[in-house]
Scaffold this active site. Structure first.
Site, mmCIF file in Angstrom:
data_model
loop_
_atom_site.group_PDB
_atom_site.id
_atom_site.type_symbol
_atom_site.label_atom_id
_atom_site.label_comp_id
_atom_site.label_asym_id
_atom_site.label_seq_id
_atom_site.Cartn_x
_atom_site.Cartn_y
_atom_site.Cartn_z
ATOM 1 N N ASP A 191 1.267 -7.706 2.259
ATOM 2 C CA ASP A 191 1.383 -6.263 1.990
ATOM 3 C C ASP A 191 2.843 -5.816 1.826
ATOM 4 O O ASP A 191 3.390 -5.146 2.698
ATOM 5 C CB ASP A 191 0.693 -5.511 3.139
ATOM 6 C CG ASP A 191 0.368 -4.072 2.769
ATOM 7 O OD1 ASP A 191 0.909 -3.572 1.769
ATOM 8 O OD2 ASP A 191 -0.421 -3.445 3.496
ATOM 9 N N HIS A 251 0.821 -1.216 0.000
ATOM 10 C CA HIS A 251 0.000 0.000 0.000
ATOM 11 C C HIS A 251 0.854 1.265 0.000
ATOM 12 O O HIS A 251 0.360 2.337 -0.322
ATOM 13 C CB HIS A 251 -1.069 -0.021 1.108
ATOM 14 C CG HIS A 251 -0.601 0.284 2.495
ATOM 15 N ND1 HIS A 251 -0.344 -0.693 3.439
ATOM 16 C CD2 HIS A 251 -0.380 1.460 3.122
ATOM 17 C CE1 HIS A 251 0.011 -0.117 4.578
ATOM 18 N NE2 HIS A 251 -0.006 1.180 4.414
ATOM 19 N N SER A 281 3.970 2.147 8.534
ATOM 20 C CA SER A 281 3.772 1.197 7.451
ATOM 21 C C SER A 281 5.075 0.987 6.709
ATOM 22 O O SER A 281 5.747 1.952 6.353
ATOM 23 C CB SER A 281 2.734 1.722 6.463
ATOM 24 O OG SER A 281 1.470 1.372 6.910
HETATM 25 N N1 ARG Z 1 -4.862 0.400 7.619
HETATM 26 C C1 ARG Z 1 -3.586 0.418 6.981
HETATM 27 C C2 ARG Z 1 -2.902 1.755 7.223
HETATM 28 O O1 ARG Z 1 -3.271 2.788 7.291
HETATM 29 C C3 ARG Z 1 -3.582 0.020 5.535
HETATM 30 C C4 ARG Z 1 -4.272 0.950 4.589
HETATM 31 C C5 ARG Z 1 -4.285 0.499 3.150
HETATM 32 N N2 ARG Z 1 -5.188 -0.600 2.904
HETATM 33 C C6 ARG Z 1 -6.513 -0.479 2.607
HETATM 34 N N3 ARG Z 1 -7.232 -1.571 2.485
HETATM 35 N N4 ARG Z 1 -7.130 0.676 2.424
HETATM 36 O O2 ARG Z 1 -3.215 2.743 7.218
HETATM 37 N N1 GLU Z 2 -1.271 1.217 7.578
HETATM 38 C C1 GLU Z 2 -0.718 2.264 8.406
HETATM 39 C C2 GLU Z 2 0.253 3.130 7.631
HETATM 40 O O1 GLU Z 2 0.024 3.367 6.470
HETATM 41 C C3 GLU Z 2 -0.130 1.666 9.625
HETATM 42 C C4 GLU Z 2 -1.236 1.312 10.504
HETATM 43 C C5 GLU Z 2 -1.260 2.149 11.764
HETATM 44 O O2 GLU Z 2 -1.849 3.242 11.773
HETATM 45 O O3 GLU Z 2 -0.668 1.641 12.725
HETATM 46 O O4 GLU Z 2 1.182 3.698 8.145
#
Ligand code: ARG
Ligand code: GLU
Length: 721
Positions: free
Chosen positions: A222, A86, A656
């Site tokens: 990921d 991502h 991330s």
């Molecule tokens: N929750 C994770 C992070 O902020 C992954 C975000 C990307 N994935 C998604 N399915 N939108 O942010």
């Molecule tokens: N997916 C998140 C990122 O893009 C990390 C998840 C979190 O907030 O811990 O940094």
């Protein structure tokens, strides 16, 4: 609250204040002083110096801030870098066309020649960091206003930065810590030629999509792979065919040994923002007052998106990335508010404040300096809340309507026409707008926007404080008898901002007389009325309240440090390099349920559903699974492919792509998410619920080697079996 209950909660909280190892995002240069012993007691076998050293190469030389807001780590002596799928998503998408759909099919460079350049993508190393508090605060005096103080500090920072980078190609940045009680200098080196080496297909890299996002148990592969290029002297350079793979000072060895419950791990990366030291009033504003408004507005939008997306595959693609963007923080906010409620977060903060006030009152000096803090917090957070909510409605409801946001993007053109700008100026602005029209309409589906319009305006009307109500709501009441749907029909019929040809026609031949008239376009007028209220009323108050609250917060943190001299404070995340450490382990999300700490390939096969986009499984992956053709990537004990694991490291957005390391400093995984039950950790950490989600590095290498047949990429890495 009854006093006895308050005291009981305070007692619990104070228990917490001794700080569990798992909580905290620590500064690498203070590790030796503050954390090394504890880390080693928890099982770490390397030293703080191995992690961050000023004189020798160390782990920090293998960590980069990747792109705008992620982390990446170097895993070969030829500048190979791993981050999340991502995080690489934008780059992968830009190289994708119908003929080479790398998003869907994945991409693997079979030689360095095939690696793909990504203009604008950067990777930044930290060269060194220093405490510069004394210099930054030089000349700052007690009686200064917030503005005088800030001006003085900015002047000092300018000098510090100039001195730090003289005669180098480095960049310097000075950031406040503990709300301006301390300042640190960061000297960085940025590489600008970062090429795409490999990415799995989305049904591996984004497996589970938004359905599984923020959730455990998780099966997302990921990751994506890039390479940093440098000039012949190993220095940063713009893209050039002559550039060569960067030779890093350090690259991280990868361990295939696997991990067990209770094992020590740490995460090294660039967490974006946390707010752990806020008073109860602030936490209440966020978790109880503001999140629900935003969640509700996003709910409305997402359910409309979803309904249309399910009816038409073309619409599914058009709204895929919009939906992902809206859904990500929608889900995060839900988890955050629930988590604060479960923890009685506001009450805990209040109980602490009671104790704080008692401490303040017990010391005449403290009383003089800090006596007003808590009541002032209450006053200002209460006063600020309506402005914050008005802001939320403007952003989430007003600008959640695409036609209105699109109209707003013409503001500078319309203003220029009104100010009688010459033709050249108009053409220049028009040209810059022209580029956006195609991509905007490529992903625009009017029936969705019409429904969103009605739904969001209805909520806006219900929720907004009358003080901040834009004029068009009166129009709806008077001319349309309160019928939002009829008003929508009128706007969509009269406006040009849902008409691609008309927009292009005007931009191709930008005439002031014609553009000026657009000031009366109904979609533009909606934008204009909202932005006027924002600029005229909301924003100035928000700025002034936040300035006041920032300086109160600085004093509050200082006071807390005096009150609790034994406590180790860690600074809130601010996109600087940090270390979080903890142990691998599952948790109990709710009564009667217990989560194990890892998932396996079996789980992917269980979730498989060829009819649901998020759960399609590639034939090649199924073949490998059926043959149990796992090679050296299988777990040594159970013979399975482990996909992801959780641990109680304190992480947030920006982490991330961060390396997750074992007791020897070897790479065991790549951080990519947090469990839903953890998302309040940006405001309040709880070791019972907070878990970061890590991609098991063995699954990553299995996909590269066995699934994609790109073993040459793995061969570059230093593997410990
Ligand atoms: N929750 C994770 C992070 O902020 C992954 C975000 C990307 N994935 C998604 N399915 N939108 O942010
Ligand atoms: N997916 C998140 C990122 O893009 C990390 C998840 C979190 O907030 O811990 O940094």
């Amino acid at each position: 609250m009854k006093r006895s209950l308050a005291l009981f909660i305070a007692f619990l909280l104070v228990g917490n204040l001794s700080l569990k190892a798992d909580e905290g995002m620590w500064l690498p240069n203070l590790l030796e002083k503050l954390n090394e012993k504890e880390m080693q007691d928890m099982g770490m076998r390397i030293s703080a110096e191995d992690i961050y050293s000023i004189n020798n190469s160390s782990l920090k030389d293998a960590i980069v801030r990747f792109g705008g807001g992620c982390t990446g780590e170097i895993v070969s002596d030829q500048g190979l870098l791993i981050t999340n799928h991502h995080c690489g998503f934008g780059s992968i998408q830009k190289h994708s066309t119908v003929d080479h759909d790398y998003l869907t099919d994945g991409f693997w460079a079979m030689s360095k020649k095939e690696e793909l350049a990504n203009p604008g993508l950067i990777a930044t190393f930290l060269v060194r960091m220093n405490d510069v508090t004394t210099q930054a605060l030089e000349g700052v005096e007690a009686g200064m206003t917030q503005k005088e103080r800030q001006d003085k500090i900015n002047e000092n920072i300018k000098t510090i930065k100039e001195e730090a980078t003289k005669d180098t190609h480095y960049h310097a940045i000075v950031k406040p810590f503990y709300y301006g009680n301390q300042y640190y200098l960061f000297v960085t080196e940025t590489f600008k030629d970062v090429r795409l080496v490999g990415a799995p297909p989305s049904n591996i890299g984004k497996f589970g999509g938004d359905t599984d996002n923020w959730m455990w148990p998780r099966h997302t592969g990921d990751f994506s792979i890039f390479r940093i290029y440098a000039d012949k002297d190993n220095q940063p350079a713009e893209y050039s065919e002559d550039n060569v793979p960067y030779k890093p000072k350090h690259h991280i060895p990868i361990s295939l040994k696997g991990i067990k419950e209770g094992d020590f791990t740490f995460v090294f990366g660039f967490p974006g923002r946390t707010k752990e030291y806020l008073p109860s009033y602030a936490v209440e504003n966020i978790a109880v007052e503001r999140n629900p408004i935003k969640i509700n507005l996003r709910d409305k939008r997402l359910s409309i998106f979803k309904r249309y997306q399910e009816q038409d595959p073309a619409v599914r693609i058009q709204y895929a990335s919009k939906a992902a963007r809206v859904a990500n923080y929608w889900k995060k906010m839900i988890g955050e508010s629930k988590g604060i409620k479960r923890l009685h977060g506001v009450d805990k903060k209040k109980a602490f404040e009671t104790e704080f006030v008692e401490w303040v009152n017990s010391k005449p000096e403290a009383k003089k300096e800090y006596g007003q803090l808590i009541p002032e917090f209450e006053t200002y957070y209460t006063k600020m809340l309506p402005y914050e909510q008005a802001f939320d409605y403007f952003i989430e409801a007003g600008l959640g309507i695409e036609i209105v946001k699109n109209a707003g993007s013409w503001k500078s053109l319309i203003n220029a026409a009104k100010k009688k700008a010459d033709k050249k100026k108009l053409e220049k602005i028009a040209n810059s707008l022209k580029g956006r029209v195609d991509s905007y309409f490529k992903d625009y589906y009017q029936p969705i926007d019409e429904e969103v319009f009605v739904s969001l305006l209805t909520e806006y009307k219900k929720g907004i404080d009358p003080r901040f109500k834009p004029e068009f709501f009166n129009l709806i009441d008077k001319k349309f008898k309160g019928n939002v749907k009829e008003y929508a029909n009128y706007v969509f019929e009269k406006s040009i901002f849902n008409d691609k040809d008309e927009m292009i026609k005007i931009l191709d031949n930008p005439k002031a007389s014609k553009i000026k008239k657009l000031a009366k376009d109904p979609a533009y007028m909606m934008y204009k009325q909202m932005i006027n209220i924002y600029i005229g009323d909301i924003q100035p108050s928000l700025v002034s309240y936040s300035n006041t609250l920032d300086s109160l917060q600085r004093v509050y943190v200082k006071a807390m440090m005096e009150m609790q001299p034994e406590k180790r404070f860690y600074p809130d995340a601010n996109s600087t390099l940090r270390i979080a450490y903890g142990k691998v382990g599952g948790f109990k999300p709710k009564n009667g349920t217990e989560y194990r700490y890892y998932t396996t390939l079996e789980g992917i096969m269980e979730k498989e559903n060829p009819d649901i986009y998020d759960y399609v499984v590639e034939d090649q992956l199924k073949k490998l699974y059926n043959k149990k053709d796992y090679g050296r990537y299988a777990d040594k004990e159970d013979g399975k492919i482990h996909v992801a694991f959780i641990a109680d490291n304190h992480t947030t957005g920006g982490n991330s792509g961060s390396p997750v390391l074992d007791a020897d400093g070897n790479l065991i995984g790549v951080n990519f998410d947090r469990c839903w039950e953890s998302t309040m950790s940006d405001l309040m950490f709880d070791p019972n619920f907070c878990r970061n989600i890590t991609l098991d590095i063995r699954y990553c290498l299995f996909v590269i080697d066995k699934f994609a047949g790109a073993k040459h990429i793995v061969d570059e890495m230093t593997i410990i079996e």
